[in-house]
Design a protein around this motif. Structure first.
Motif, PDB file in Angstrom:
ATOM      1  N   LEU A 442       1.431 -14.291  -0.689  1.00 43.78           N
ATOM      2  CA  LEU A 442       2.802 -13.978  -1.086  1.00 43.78           C
ATOM      3  C   LEU A 442       3.145 -12.510  -0.829  1.00 43.78           C
ATOM      4  O   LEU A 442       4.315 -12.171  -0.620  1.00 43.78           O
ATOM      5  CB  LEU A 442       3.025 -14.339  -2.555  1.00 43.78           C
ATOM      6  N   LYS A 443       2.135 -11.655  -0.832  1.00 45.56           N
ATOM      7  CA  LYS A 443       2.393 -10.266  -0.460  1.00 45.56           C
ATOM      8  C   LYS A 443       2.990 -10.205   0.939  1.00 45.56           C
ATOM      9  O   LYS A 443       3.878  -9.396   1.216  1.00 45.56           O
ATOM     10  CB  LYS A 443       1.097  -9.454  -0.507  1.00 45.56           C
ATOM     11  N   ARG A 444       2.476 -11.058   1.840  1.00 41.85           N
ATOM     12  CA  ARG A 444       3.003 -11.085   3.201  1.00 41.85           C
ATOM     13  C   ARG A 444       4.456 -11.540   3.226  1.00 41.85           C
ATOM     14  O   ARG A 444       5.278 -11.013   3.982  1.00 41.85           O
ATOM     15  CB  ARG A 444       2.163 -11.996   4.090  1.00 41.85           C
ATOM     16  N   SER A 445       4.779 -12.522   2.406  1.00 44.45           N
ATOM     17  CA  SER A 445       6.167 -12.981   2.334  1.00 44.45           C
ATOM     18  C   SER A 445       7.072 -11.865   1.823  1.00 44.45           C
ATOM     19  O   SER A 445       8.140 -11.595   2.384  1.00 44.45           O
ATOM     20  CB  SER A 445       6.277 -14.203   1.413  1.00 44.45           C
ATOM     21  N   VAL A 446       6.642 -11.193   0.760  1.00 45.30           N
ATOM     22  CA  VAL A 446       7.455 -10.109   0.209  1.00 45.30           C
ATOM     23  C   VAL A 446       7.575  -8.964   1.213  1.00 45.30           C
ATOM     24  O   VAL A 446       8.657  -8.370   1.370  1.00 45.30           O
ATOM     25  CB  VAL A 446       6.863  -9.611  -1.124  1.00 45.30           C
ATOM     26  N   MET A 447       6.492  -8.654   1.898  1.00 47.73           N
ATOM     27  CA  MET A 447       6.547  -7.588   2.904  1.00 47.73           C
ATOM     28  C   MET A 447       7.590  -7.905   3.972  1.00 47.73           C
ATOM     29  O   MET A 447       8.345  -7.035   4.407  1.00 47.73           O
ATOM     30  CB  MET A 447       5.179  -7.413   3.561  1.00 47.73           C
ATOM     31  N   ASN A 448       7.642  -9.158   4.401  1.00 44.80           N
ATOM     32  CA  ASN A 448       8.560  -9.539   5.474  1.00 44.80           C
ATOM     33  C   ASN A 448       9.983  -9.759   4.996  1.00 44.80           C
ATOM     34  O   ASN A 448      10.934  -9.491   5.735  1.00 44.80           O
ATOM     35  CB  ASN A 448       8.039 -10.789   6.180  1.00 44.80           C
ATOM     36  N   PHE A 449      10.142 -10.245   3.796  1.00 46.86           N
ATOM     37  CA  PHE A 449      11.483 -10.575   3.312  1.00 46.86           C
ATOM     38  C   PHE A 449      12.130  -9.445   2.518  1.00 46.86           C
ATOM     39  O   PHE A 449      13.357  -9.371   2.434  1.00 46.86           O
ATOM     40  CB  PHE A 449      11.442 -11.836   2.436  1.00 46.86           C
ATOM     41  N   MET A 450      11.328  -8.549   1.950  1.00 50.11           N
ATOM     42  CA  MET A 450      11.869  -7.476   1.121  1.00 50.11           C
ATOM     43  C   MET A 450      11.556  -6.093   1.706  1.00 50.11           C
ATOM     44  O   MET A 450      12.456  -5.285   1.932  1.00 50.11           O
ATOM     45  CB  MET A 450      11.336  -7.605  -0.305  1.00 50.11           C
ATOM     46  N   ASN A 451      10.264  -5.837   1.970  1.00 46.85           N
ATOM     47  CA  ASN A 451       9.913  -4.522   2.501  1.00 46.85           C
ATOM     48  C   ASN A 451      10.524  -4.284   3.885  1.00 46.85           C
ATOM     49  O   ASN A 451      11.129  -3.235   4.134  1.00 46.85           O
ATOM     50  CB  ASN A 451       8.400  -4.364   2.565  1.00 46.85           C
ATOM     51  N   ILE A 452      10.367  -5.255   4.776  1.00 47.44           N
ATOM     52  CA  ILE A 452      10.942  -5.102   6.116  1.00 47.44           C
ATOM     53  C   ILE A 452      12.463  -5.004   6.033  1.00 47.44           C
ATOM     54  O   ILE A 452      13.096  -4.247   6.782  1.00 47.44           O
ATOM     55  CB  ILE A 452      10.528  -6.267   7.021  1.00 47.44           C
ATOM     56  N   HIS A 453      13.056  -5.758   5.122  1.00 46.50           N
ATOM     57  CA  HIS A 453      14.504  -5.673   4.944  1.00 46.50           C
ATOM     58  C   HIS A 453      14.906  -4.264   4.502  1.00 46.50           C
ATOM     59  O   HIS A 453      15.922  -3.714   4.963  1.00 46.50           O
ATOM     60  CB  HIS A 453      14.984  -6.711   3.934  1.00 46.50           C
ATOM     61  N   SER A 454      14.102  -3.660   3.612  1.00 43.19           N
ATOM     62  CA  SER A 454      14.421  -2.293   3.164  1.00 43.19           C
ATOM     63  C   SER A 454      14.317  -1.309   4.338  1.00 43.19           C
ATOM     64  O   SER A 454      15.129  -0.389   4.452  1.00 43.19           O
ATOM     65  CB  SER A 454      13.479  -1.873   2.027  1.00 43.19           C
TER      66      SER A 454
END
Length: 592
Positions: A442-454
């Motif tokens: 899920l860290k990967r999902s958050v990285m791609n959906f939230m961190n990359i978005h930021s």
């Protein structure tokens, strides 16, 4: 299994023996310069007769083909030398020479494109009907269409701006500045890459100290980094203005062969799914004993079930699960481990980011990272091997058709990560271990959906403000803080507002927006992963065919051909997101 079965230092000697002082490299550079001189001497004749017969255009293409792989070969070698030793001044000098040759190459290529644009459509159609040019249809039409963004007689001005003393110099300065940083943690100095690895340390006090030490080190030099990123952006904005480009996003979309509709559909679908990932972050915060998740705890392993891997153990695990996918991927990775393609040693003085460098003339790749023995390190290793496997799949393809867009490159790398994380989940011994691994996934999902978005939001807003003038470090920090707040929907505490300093993607000179392709690749790889789960090992050949087509088709057409899906539709992206949201549901169920 014997200890140290796999070497942790790469072998660059087989490419150009002698490092930056290599006689073979010097000869290679001389051959490139001679080839460029011949091409420049013949360009006037070729350009004046390019529309008279297909063989003239075919000859020009082959002349360009002879040079481009050689430039890439030398450029990758220099990048590897600098990564392993940022103080290698000889390598920096080599990088400058390669940049000069590449500038000359791009100048001629742009002249060819501009000449193509002037060919009447009826003549162009006749040229394209020739068997001699059939293989190059997509590339030639792309070059012709791109000519509208070129500068005509001002090509030489652009070449000067891209020279080693101009635009590219700021990218090199960033590499030296960031690689020379020392992050003091526990009275010991570490590189940026080593400090970042502490994010996954099992001890919260160590994670927090590393987070604060990295921020403090960045704070000391933030004005220098602000000057660097502003000058890079300033150059880019000036070039865009000369080319009549109104948005910095347009070149990135063009480079990725994506339409704006695809990017909009992807981000819209991602934004609608964020409440699920906010729930995951809030639950992880609760499990760690806080009301809101601190940024330095995002990579924290849950519980005491985290395994520490030796490099050999990580390599064997990757080989096993690559083998589950298909024999070609396993055989390829085994060769990479055994033949010294990977630089993984955990030592100070290395560059801070992982990468894969392709060597098209020798048909090899090299992988660079700092292996720290934890699951994120093993996933990073699998990620870079995915890039290298993509290069391997492209070997039968014509050299000019091997240059695929970043969004598809990130598909192969994240697909490889999925094989490893799901392989670990399949063998989880109990609910605690499964919860730990679901958290890693899920860290990967958050990285791609939230961190990359930021990162996307920060870069977009930075360029908007930079168009009006210099953006100082405090304002850059504010822009980063606002982007993180929006992208994470307020679910992250004590964020790294200076992450714009240690995120090298903002300082790449080739193209801006080296961020959204990661999200594209992540979601697209999940779709491909689902297909593999249905078909098994027979899918490996189809997968390689998709990768081989990636340099000669628009991405929308590529996906349509190999999956039948329309990626301009939000529904396509929602399919992959549903699988990720299911991971959240499983996590929340196990965490109670």
């Amino acid at each position: 299994m014997p200890l140290n079965q796999y070497r942790q230092n790469w072998d660059l000697e087989v490419i150009f023996p002698g490092g930056s002082r290599s006689i073979a490299l010097e000869e290679h550079l001389k051959n490139l310069e001679n080839g460029m001189s011949i091409l420049e001497n013949n360009k006037a004749t070729c350009l004046s007769t390019i529309d008279t017969a297909p063989e003239i255009l075919a000859k020009m293409i082959e002349s360009l083909t002879d040079i481009k792989p050689g430039i890439s070969q030398a450029s990758s070698f220099a990048a590897c030398l600098i990564a392993q030793n940022p103080k290698d001044h000889g390598a920096l000098d080599v990088q400058g020479k390669i940049a000069a040759v590449n500038s000359r190459y791009e100048s001629i290529l742009q002249k060819v494109q501009l000449r193509m644009a002037k060919i009447p459509q009826v003549v162009w159609d006749r040229l394209m009907s020739s068997e001699k040019l059939k293989i190059h249809h997509f590339l030639l039409n792309e070059w012709r269409n791109q000519a509208g963004n070129l500068l005509g007689d001002r090509v030489e001005q652009v070449a000067a701006a891209l020279s080693p003393d101009g635009y590219l110099a700021w990218g090199q300065f960033y590499q030296q500045l960031s690689s020379g940083m020392k992050i003091t943690i526990g009275k010991k100095d570490y590189s940026v890459g080593q400090a970042i690895n502490f994010r996954a340390h099992p001890d919260e006090s160590v994670r927090k100290e590393a987070h604060e030490a990295l921020e403090a080190a960045c704070r000391k030099k933030e004005d220098l980094f602000a000057k660097t990123i502003n000058h890079l952006a300033g150059f880019r904005l000036q070039l865009n203005k000369m080319q009549g480009i109104n948005s910095t996003l347009d070149p990135a979309l063009l480079d990725n062969r994506l339409s704006p509709a695809t990017l909009e559909a992807m981000w819209f679908a991602v934004s609608r799914s964020k409440p699920a990932f906010t729930a995951y972050l809030n639950e992880k915060a609760r499990l760690l004993g806080s009301g809101k998740l601190d940024a330095f705890n995002f990579w924290a392993p849950l519980g005491s079930t985290e395994s520490i891997f030796s490099y050999d153990e990580a390599a064997d695990f990757i080989l096993k699960h690559f083998g589950r996918f298909g024999p070609e991927m396993e055989s390829f990775a085994r060769n990479a481990f055994q033949e010294g393609w990977i630089e993984a040693e955990d030592r100070p003085g290395k560059a801070g980011h992982a990468f894969c460098a392709g060597f098209p003339q020798s048909g090899e790749s090299r992988i660079f990272l700092t292996f720290g023995g934890r699951m994120p390190n093993m996933l990073a290793l699998a990620h870079e091997l995915g890039h290298a496997f993509h290069n391997h799949a492209m070997r039968p393809v014509h050299p000019l058709h091997r240059y695929y867009p970043l969004c598809i490159a990130e598909t192969a790398s994240t697909f490889s990560e999925l094989l490893i994380i799901d392989g670990a989940l399949d063998k989880a011994a109990d609910a605690k271990e499964k919860l730990f691994l679901l958290d890693e996934k899920l860290k990967r999902s958050v990285m791609n959906f939230m961190n990359i978005h930021s990162r996307f939001l920060f870069e977009k807003r930075f360029y908007e403000e930079r168009a009006d003038g210099f953006v100082p470090a405090p304002r850059l920090n504010n822009l980063m803080a606002d982007a993180i707040e929006e992208a994470y929907q307020g679910s992250l505490a004590s964020p790294s507002v200076r992450s714009w300093i240690w995120t090298p993607h903002y300082y790449l000179t080739k193209s801006p927006y080296y961020n959204f392709p990661y999200t594209f690749g992540y979601l697209f790889s999940i779709s491909l992963y689902g297909i593999w789960k249905e078909r098994g090992k027979s899918f490996e050949l189809d997968y390689m065919n998709l990768l081989r087509d990636s340099g000669r088709m628009d991405v929308e057409d590529l996906v349509k051909k190999h999956t039948g899906e329309d990626i301009t539709s939000e529904q396509f992206w929602e399919k992959g997101l549903r699988l990720c949201v299911k991971d959240v549901a499983d996590f929340l169920k196990l965490s109670k």
